[in-house]
Write a protein that holds these residues in place. Structure first.
Motif, PDB file in Angstrom:
ATOM      1  N   MET A   1     114.067 -12.712  38.375  1.00  0.00           N
ATOM      2  CA  MET A   1     113.055 -13.728  38.510  1.00  0.00           C
ATOM      3  C   MET A   1     112.165 -13.374  39.684  1.00  0.00           C
ATOM      4  N   CYS A 119     106.047 -17.044  29.230  1.00  0.00           N
ATOM      5  CA  CYS A 119     107.510 -16.962  29.244  1.00  0.00           C
ATOM      6  C   CYS A 119     108.073 -16.566  27.885  1.00  0.00           C
ATOM      7  N   GLN A 124     112.903 -20.260  30.717  1.00  0.00           N
ATOM      8  CA  GLN A 124     112.092 -19.594  31.746  1.00  0.00           C
ATOM      9  C   GLN A 124     110.959 -20.500  32.214  1.00  0.00           C
ATOM     10  N   ASP A 127     112.243 -23.220  34.445  1.00  0.00           N
ATOM     11  CA  ASP A 127     112.664 -22.664  35.729  1.00  0.00           C
ATOM     12  C   ASP A 127     111.493 -22.424  36.677  1.00  0.00           C
ATOM     13  N   ARG A 128     110.285 -22.401  36.161  1.00  0.00           N
ATOM     14  CA  ARG A 128     109.088 -22.148  36.972  1.00  0.00           C
ATOM     15  C   ARG A 128     108.218 -23.396  37.146  1.00  0.00           C
TER      16      ARG A 128
END
Length: 160
Positions: A1, A119, A124, A127-128
């Motif tokens: 990441m 993503c 993903q 997570d961002r």
């Protein structure tokens, strides 16, 4: 990441800047997190006037970002998310958004904070998104970058 090597600078007082946020509607939970992160960055920089414009999807971000830049905003923050699927749609939309937003910044000399998540899957993106439990806050990062760049442009010397 990603995230390793990110700057840890605090946002300066930029209360006199006019910053617009343009955000896509797809992937509501992720977009809510990105917008919340952008708003946190505005508050940290003491920017109290908020302009938020929603568009259907990430593909529509550049045209509205360009219109906002042309209307005199000091910076524009573009927020969106594209999740890879089984067709080339992902590549086309990501490329069009990236190229279009770059063109807006260069054509108008207005910073465009790039908060478009590209993503492979929903995990993903979450997570961002700057949500509770997320590892990154890309809405905040994109807004901070736009604010800092607007201040840099304002402070550039005039040749004399």
């Amino acid at each position: 990441m990603s995230g390793h090597g990110a700057p840890t600078t605090r946002l300066p007082d930029a209360g006199d800047l006019r910053v617009a946020i343009v955000a896509a509607a797809w992937h509501e939970e992720v977009m809510d997190g990105l917008i919340a992160g952008a708003r946190r960055a505005l508050r940290e920089a003491r920017i109290t006037e908020e302009t938020l414009v929603r568009v259907p999807g990430t593909f529509e971000l550049p045209v509205v970002a360009g219109a906002l830049a042309a209307r005199g905003y000091d910076a524009v923050v573009a927020l969106g998310v594209v999740i890879r699927g089984g067709t080339p749609h992902f590549e086309y939309v990501c490329s069009a958004a990236t190229d279009g937003l770059t063109r807006v910044a260069l054509d108008h000399s207005v910073p465009v904070g790039f908060g478009v998540l590209t993503c492979d899957d929903d995990a993903q993106a979450l997570d961002r998104a700057g949500l509770e439990g997320s590892k990154e806050d890309k809405g905040h990062e994109a807004t901070a970058a736009a604010i800092q760049t607007a201040l840099t442009l304002r402070g550039l010397p005039t040749p004399g």
